[in-house]
Scaffold this active site. Sequence first.
Site: not given
Ligand code: FE2
Length: 428
Positions: A57, A59, A210, A309, A315
């Site tokens: 997972h 991005h 998600h 992630d 984030w």
């Molecule tokens: Fe995510």
Amino acid sequence: MFDLLIRNATLPDGRRGVDIAVTGGRVAAVEPGIAAAAAEVIDAGGLLVTPPFVDPHFHMDATLSLGLPRMNVSGTLLEGIALWGELRPLLTREALVERAMRYCDLAVTQGLLAIRTHVDTSDPRLVTVEAMLEVQDRVRDYIDLQIVAFPQDGYFRAPDGEASFARALDMGANIVGGIPHFERTMDEGRLSVEALCRIAADRGLPVDMHCDETDDPLSRHVETLAAQTVRFGLQGRVAGSHLTSMHSMDNYYVSKLIPLMAEAGMHVIPNPLINIMLQGRHDTYPRRRGMTRVKELMAAGLNVAFGHDCVMDPWYSMGSGDMLEVGHMAIHVAQMAGIDEKARIFDALTVNSARAMGLEGYGIARGCKADLVLLQARDPVEALRLKPVRLAVVKAGRVIARTAPRIGQLSLPGRPGTVDGATYAPGG
Ligand code: FE2
């Protein structure tokens, strides 16, 4: 004559003094005292050799964009999403590819050779998808990169969200994403899960959503995801990522939910670094941890795999492509400090993640792909404690990265001249 021979390795399952012979990009033998010659020999010196780390997972369209166009002042999930919305119209294919390629360089040195990235499909330009497909092609020989079509702003909520999503799949993103808790209402969230599972069934694709990345105990889209998985016959092909609301749910409800997830053969992908950073933000004290119920899900036989992630994006301003940092955080947040529990955390960074991604030929056994990582640690538990250097990273039998061992030079009278983290054992 083998292409590569690694001598005197310790394996993640505890076997010691093992040699690993490689030929034609595959593992040819795993046993003690292999006598045959090899073009290249690596002496593992009793240290840990593991199959590569696998991040299920990530991005990659956002990584290394920290500070563009500004910093996340509050450090919250919602400001991160708003900030990504500001950056998105400014994104170019070239810049996205350049940042992703640099992240892949880092990943290789960390022994991370398989990554599943969610790629935002909300901007109808789909420059993110174009860029990640280019990266997938460019790293093909050394990183297995899977691309999830991810409707970040909501499948129904984003203008033209449904059409952009379908085009992303047509372009070559071949996993169906989703974000039901971010749709306008609970009901639209439920409908999005149903619509997306139908698309996956029609196109013969896996699903990775998600799901319920919130502290709201009534965010129960995971229940719908499990039910739709069974309804469409998608068992074993569906992953629920994050599932943080499960942390806050009522125990009685969870006692029904977990067997339903097990029935669906769901893969569970928590993201410990990001969950502990972003959840519980509306709490005062005591403050919830916000990571899903790892111990209980593992005990119920679900496949739990940890994701990184984010690394230096809107984030999360931290991260280093080190899956052992992810596991280190998981041990603390899930309070899985027992010896067997720590070994299971190591599995969640390697074999479980490979299973969640459906990787072929993963492992250290005859016939498996010769993708191997030599760590400056003696076993998986020590690796989680030290987050050690990857001394050698092997892809298809070829060494593609090396890092010098971390050895401190000490200048103290009457004390040793060096300290090697990997041999710094407790006791007398
Ligand atoms: Fe995510």
